[in-house]
Motif scaffolding. Structure first.
Motif, PDB file in Angstrom:
ATOM      1  N   ASP A   1      38.346  28.263  41.435  1.00 44.32           N
ATOM      2  CA  ASP A   1      39.199  27.125  41.794  1.00 44.32           C
ATOM      3  C   ASP A   1      40.172  27.429  42.926  1.00 44.32           C
ATOM      4  OD1 ASP A   1      38.228  25.482  39.661  1.00 44.32           O
ATOM      5  OD2 ASP A   1      39.337  26.780  38.295  1.00 44.32           O
ATOM      6  N   ARG A   2      40.717  28.614  42.887  1.00 44.62           N
ATOM      7  CA  ARG A   2      41.775  28.889  43.859  1.00 44.62           C
ATOM      8  C   ARG A   2      41.580  30.295  44.431  1.00 44.62           C
ATOM      9  NH1 ARG A   2      46.808  28.328  40.795  1.00 44.62           N
ATOM     10  NH2 ARG A   2      46.875  26.109  41.239  1.00 44.62           N
ATOM     11  N   VAL A   3      41.636  30.380  45.756  1.00 52.45           N
ATOM     12  CA  VAL A   3      41.551  31.679  46.430  1.00 52.45           C
ATOM     13  C   VAL A   3      42.827  31.865  47.249  1.00 52.45           C
ATOM     14  CG1 VAL A   3      40.314  33.086  48.126  1.00 52.45           C
ATOM     15  CG2 VAL A   3      39.023  31.650  46.532  1.00 52.45           C
ATOM     16  N   ILE A   4      43.458  33.013  47.076  1.00 58.03           N
ATOM     17  CA  ILE A   4      44.717  33.268  47.776  1.00 58.03           C
ATOM     18  C   ILE A   4      44.567  34.503  48.655  1.00 58.03           C
ATOM     19  CG2 ILE A   4      47.165  33.887  47.485  1.00 58.03           C
ATOM     20  CD1 ILE A   4      47.065  32.377  44.797  1.00 58.03           C
ATOM     21  N   TYR A   5      44.927  34.360  49.912  1.00 55.63           N
ATOM     22  CA  TYR A   5      45.049  35.525  50.797  1.00 55.63           C
ATOM     23  C   TYR A   5      46.528  35.881  50.830  1.00 55.63           C
ATOM     24  CZ  TYR A   5      40.278  35.249  52.594  1.00 55.63           C
ATOM     25  OH  TYR A   5      38.909  35.270  52.715  1.00 55.63           O
ATOM     26  N   GLN A   6      46.848  37.023  50.259  1.00 47.93           N
ATOM     27  CA  GLN A   6      48.239  37.458  50.205  1.00 47.93           C
ATOM     28  C   GLN A   6      48.409  38.652  51.134  1.00 47.93           C
ATOM     29  OE1 GLN A   6      51.041  36.379  48.275  1.00 47.93           O
ATOM     30  NE2 GLN A   6      52.076  37.840  49.632  1.00 47.93           N
ATOM     31  N   VAL A   7      49.295  38.532  52.101  1.00 49.58           N
ATOM     32  CA  VAL A   7      49.506  39.654  53.020  1.00 49.58           C
ATOM     33  C   VAL A   7      50.350  40.720  52.322  1.00 49.58           C
ATOM     34  CG1 VAL A   7      50.491  40.394  55.225  1.00 49.58           C
ATOM     35  CG2 VAL A   7      49.294  38.206  55.062  1.00 49.58           C
ATOM     36  N   ILE A   8      49.761  41.899  52.179  1.00 48.39           N
ATOM     37  CA  ILE A   8      50.478  43.070  51.631  1.00 48.39           C
ATOM     38  C   ILE A   8      50.190  44.212  52.601  1.00 48.39           C
ATOM     39  CG2 ILE A   8      50.762  44.619  49.657  1.00 48.39           C
ATOM     40  CD1 ILE A   8      49.630  42.463  47.851  1.00 48.39           C
ATOM     41  N   PRO A   9      51.133  44.514  53.459  1.00 54.66           N
ATOM     42  CA  PRO A   9      50.835  45.476  54.526  1.00 54.66           C
ATOM     43  C   PRO A   9      50.604  46.905  54.013  1.00 54.66           C
ATOM     44  CG  PRO A   9      52.870  44.250  54.993  1.00 54.66           C
ATOM     45  CD  PRO A   9      52.489  43.954  53.587  1.00 54.66           C
ATOM     46  N   GLU A  10      51.312  47.313  52.976  1.00 56.67           N
ATOM     47  CA  GLU A  10      51.241  48.705  52.529  1.00 56.67           C
ATOM     48  C   GLU A  10      50.052  48.944  51.601  1.00 56.67           C
ATOM     49  OE1 GLU A  10      53.118  51.508  53.058  1.00 56.67           O
ATOM     50  OE2 GLU A  10      53.968  50.334  54.695  1.00 56.67           O
ATOM     51  N   PRO A  11      49.137  49.848  51.966  1.00 52.62           N
ATOM     52  CA  PRO A  11      47.999  50.129  51.074  1.00 52.62           C
ATOM     53  C   PRO A  11      48.450  50.581  49.682  1.00 52.62           C
ATOM     54  CG  PRO A  11      47.671  51.149  53.212  1.00 52.62           C
ATOM     55  CD  PRO A  11      49.062  50.621  53.210  1.00 52.62           C
ATOM     56  N   SER A  12      49.546  51.363  49.613  1.00 53.66           N
ATOM     57  CA  SER A  12      49.993  51.837  48.296  1.00 53.66           C
ATOM     58  C   SER A  12      50.479  50.665  47.435  1.00 53.66           C
ATOM     59  CB  SER A  12      51.101  52.873  48.446  1.00 53.66           C
ATOM     60  OG  SER A  12      52.098  52.389  49.306  1.00 53.66           O
ATOM     61  N   ALA A  13      51.089  49.674  48.071  1.00 59.33           N
ATOM     62  CA  ALA A  13      51.529  48.486  47.330  1.00 59.33           C
ATOM     63  C   ALA A  13      50.316  47.667  46.884  1.00 59.33           C
ATOM     64  CB  ALA A  13      52.462  47.639  48.191  1.00 59.33           C
TER      65      ALA A  13
END
Lengths: 305, 550
Positions: B241-253
């Motif tokens: 139903d829902r797809v979210i692209y969330q920007v998380i720059p840090e690979p560890s995060a």
């Protein structure tokens, strides 16, 4: 007071003018943004077309005048990459940075001032030693490390708090604690030393000898006079926070000004960097002026000087 | 009363008062903190409180504008593909093409392709996706708009003709071998003409409209993009139903968010985190080609880019073909791929899953292992006049991190390998944007520089033709040029592969581009809830995403 405000406003205009020159020319000297934006396969001719489109083919002086003329109307140009007004992007992020700064400042103040007072009142006691050790630790601890540790404990293991974003109220807890710890550490040391200085003053002894309650002496007489250095440090810290804390915003993916600046610098989106830096400088200067006004309120003698 | 007694009594009072204030302050502080913490924790998440299935993908950012015609950045186009339809698109397994906005298509003659649009298909705002809309879109993207650079990739189109409401012809200047590939490339996304003309580009970037299987319901620039399945999509509503692209720059995060169950997928999993993720229940590591390759470009001329001005008297050792051959045989690609951490060694510049990549020759591990031959490298150096292991100095430029991961460590090992056969290597490592400005895009590569590139076959022959004006090199071999031109106009697949075979011989022999490896994307997926087969083209788009166990 009016003369003070007018003179400060004039200083503000001159300072902002200097800031605009520094920001503009340093960014231009740091390299050609088109070379970052252009794809690998572009020919010299196409790169030149892009320079022309963005006005980079004109003399630097002319570019600066154009920039300044538009900037005074709030137009900092269009982001090369987002294709939207640069200041609009900055304002979108500003609220988040302010919110985070306010939360961190609240934590910093709530923790630092009571601990600093306690430390001064209990000078050379175990409590004093403990608070001094903690504040040294807080000052020395890198914020990215603390941030990651908080994530591991509260997000990964306990699953209490979100790792990223600003989607829910509790998302602010970890980034604000990460920022607030450093701020609290510096403020508590400052509070302690400022309080120690005033607690030994004659008027404090006089207040005690008049039979005033301890909290009245400490909070009304001593603390008020110790506040000027505390407010100075607080103001500087707040200025940095309002500009967006780059590291903490990156670690927690907090959508603030600091992250926007880092993203924009990495791709040389100069219009956004310019808008962000000008705003950062302006907020820093305004906070300093606000601090000056607070000085006057705290110590009326400053007004006459 | 003696003064000393009074003073003692005052001290006792003072101490009691101090204790009192200490306790009160501590209590107040604890109370405020507790209330704040409980309050914050008690407030539930703002999103995902409904019954909708929700997939969160961690994007490293930055994400570019929503006007798909205005940039070429692959990782933004991944996301845009949820939202926009193209006429046709590459199939996920890399075997061909699938219909999207067009219901069917055919080649009418060598220079004409006909597309039949779907009856009743609309954009999300109700505007028809018809032949006129297709013409408007292709005409827009094949002409320069502002600083938009995509038009070059659409230069093969001569004319777009509306045959009727639902039929459109695309005429090419000449037979175009990679027509289907190019017509489904960046810029193929269809946007609604009337809406765009009404609101303009700036507003369109704030409130875009497409015709893909998902609609955009939330956009926070370069931060968070929320898409919801569109009920009216011509091929049916998507499963998730829902797809979210969330920007998380840090690979560890990203790793922490995945472990905490707050995202469902990340790419480019760092090597140290792979074991921990693999050992976590419900998380599976997936690998697939990232569609990116790492090469070293050798300087083969002194005229292109900024080279003549920057290094007016410098004669690169790499002008000598024997020096370049020495370099290619001095590099142990297996070792370099291992140092990278997620790569497979290669000799040619097309990914191994394309037939044009001739995997049996240029991706074969044994052949590549044999290619590493330090003695042969020394022989070539001797032929170039550098006997007794006294090779020339090579200036090697690299960014710290290239597209597809680490480059610095690879360059350090490459430098050591080159020095083993006699070269003296002067390695310069720069931050990625400094590398782009100072070396790559300005054409200031002196002897060798890293080039991280996509690996599709369609555009490749163009880059080595005599009329191609790349700033980093200028290779011109008329025989090779003729083969490249033939490839581009040969429609017959088998005949084209024969030409490719010849093309690679020139590529290997001339050794301007020294291919190192194909990057592998290591992904981590929440397989407890979702099923996803990575696309061959490396695109992280989720049209084919499904719920686990469905």
């Amino acid at each position: 007071m009016r003369a003070f405000i007018v003179s400060r406003l004039l200083q503000l205009v001159v300072t902002m003018l200097i800031v605009s020159v520094v920001v503009f020319f340093i960014l231009r000297l740091s390299g050609d943004p088109i070379l970052v934006v252009a794809p690998d396969f572009f020919s010299e001719e196409q790169i030149e077309q892009m320079r022309k489109f963005w006005g980079f083919d004109r003399p630097l002086g002319e570019q600066y005048i154009t920039f300044l003329r538009k900037a005074v109307t709030g137009d900092f140009g269009t982001s090369y990459l987002a294709k939207r007004p640069a200041m609009e992007l900055v304002f979108e992020r500003l609220g988040y940075s302010w919110l985070l700064a306010a939360a961190a400042a609240a934590i910093g103040l709530t923790v630092a001032v009571p601990l600093g007072i306690l430390s001064a009142l209990k000078r050379n006691s175990f409590l004093d030693l403990l608070i001094t050790m903690l504040s040294s630790l807080g000052t020395a601890m890198p914020s990215f490390w603390l941030g990651l540790m908080l994530i591991i404990i509260f997000s990964v293991h306990l699953r209490l708090l979100p790792v990223f974003g600003a989607l829910e109220p509790k998302a602010i807890i970890m980034p604000s604690v990460t920022l607030g710890v450093g701020m609290a550490a510096r403020l508590s040391r400052m509070t302690r030393s400022a309080m120690l200085e005033v607690l030994n003053q004659d008027y404090v002894r006089t207040a005690h000898s008049k039979g005033l309650m301890q909290n009245t002496v400490v909070l009304r007489h001593a603390l008020r006079n110790a506040l000027i250095p505390i407010v100075t440090v607080f103001g500087l810290q707040l200025g940095w926070l309002l500009g967006g804390s780059v590291v903490v915003e990156s670690v927690f993916s907090w959508p603030g000004l600091g992250r926007l600046m880092i993203d924009s610098i990495s791709v040389r989106d100069n219009t956004v960097v310019q808008a962000g830096l000008i705003w950062f400088a302006l907020s820093f200067i305004l906070i300093n002026y606000a601090i000056d006004v607070i000085y006057i309120l705290l110590d009326p003698r400053i007004r006459f000087q | 009363m003696p003064i000393g007694l009074n003073a003692g009594s005052a001290n006792i009072d003072s101490n009691m008062q101090k204790k009192e204030i200490t306790v009160k302050t501590a209590r107040l502080f604890l109370l405020v903190s507790l209330v704040a913490l409980i309050g914050a924790l008690a407030i539930g998440p703002a999103a995902a409180q409904d019954d909708m299935s929700e997939f969160v993908f961690a994007h490293s950012g930055p994400i570019r504008p929503m006007d798909a015609h205005s940039h070429w950045y692959g990782s933004t186009h991944w996301m845009l593909k949820l939202y926009y339809d193209c006429l046709i698109w590459r199939s996920a397994d890399g075997s061909g093409y699938v219909a999207e906005a067009a219901q069917s298509w055919e080649s009418v003659d060598d220079t004409t392709w006909r597309f039949h649009m779907r009856e009743g298909a609309t954009f999300h705002n109700g505007e028809p996706v018809d032949a006129a809309a297709v013409k408007w879109n292709i005409d827009r993207v094949r002409h320069p708009i502002g600083d938009i650079p995509l038009y070059q990739q659409w230069a093969f189109v001569k004319e777009v003709v509306v045959v009727d409401d639902l039929t459109v012809d695309i005429h090419t200047h000449e037979p175009h071998a990679y027509f289907e590939y190019d017509v489904s490339y960046n810029g193929c996304e269809l946007i609604p003409p009337a809406y765009f003309e009404e609101v303009g580009q700036e507003e369109f970037n704030r409130n875009p409209v497409g015709s893909g299987p998902y609609t955009l319901v939330e956009l926070s620039e370069n931060d968070r993009y929320v898409f919801e399945a569109w009920d009216d999509y011509h091929s049916g509503r998507p499963e998730v139903d829902r797809v979210i692209y969330q920007v998380i720059p840090e690979p560890s995060a990203q790793v922490a968010a995945l472990l905490a169950g707050q995202i469902d997928m990340m790419t480019g999993v760092p090597v140290p985190d792979r074991a921990a993720l693999e050992g976590t229940e419900g998380i599976t590591l997936l690998t697939e080609s990232a569609n990116i390759m790492h090469h070293y470009y050798a300087r083969v001329d002194t005229e292109s880019g900024a080279f003549p001005e920057t290094f007016p008297d410098y004669q690169p050792a790499t002008l000598d073909i024997n020096v370049r051959r020495a370099i290619t045989h001095a590099l142990d690609r297996h070792l370099l791929a291992e140092v990278h951490g997620a790569a497979s060694p290669r000799l040619a510049r097309v990914c191994s899953y394309y037939p044009e990549g001739f995997a049996d020759k240029y991706a074969d591990p044994d052949i590549i292992a044999e290619w590493y031959d330090p003695d042969l490298a020394k022989e070539y150096l001797a032929k170039a006049g550098y006997a007794d292991g006294e090779g020339p100095t090579l200036y090697l430029d690299t960014p710290v991190v290239g597209r597809g991961g680490g480059a610095k460590e690879v360059a350090e090992v490459a430098a050591a390998l080159l020095e083993e056969v006699g070269f003296t290597v002067d390695l310069t490592v720069r931050d990625a944007s400094a590398f782009a400005v100072e070396v790559q895009r300005s054409g200031n590569n002196r002897d060798l520089m890293l080039a991280t590139l996509g690996c599709g076959p369609a555009l490749l022959p163009l880059f080595y033709q005599c009329d191609w004006s790349a700033v980093a090199y200028n290779v011109c071999n008329e025989d090779w040029d003729a083969v490249a031109q033939a490839i581009q106009v040969t429609i017959d697949g088998d005949a084209r592969l024969d030409l490719w075979e010849q093309w690679w011989e020139y590529y290997i022999d001339l050794t301007q581009t020294i291919t190192l490896f194909e990057v592998t994307n290591v992904m981590a997926l929440n397989t407890g809830e979702f099923e996803f087969t990575p696309r061959k083209d490396g695109w992280m788009t989720f049209r084919e995403l499904s719920k686990a166990g469905m």
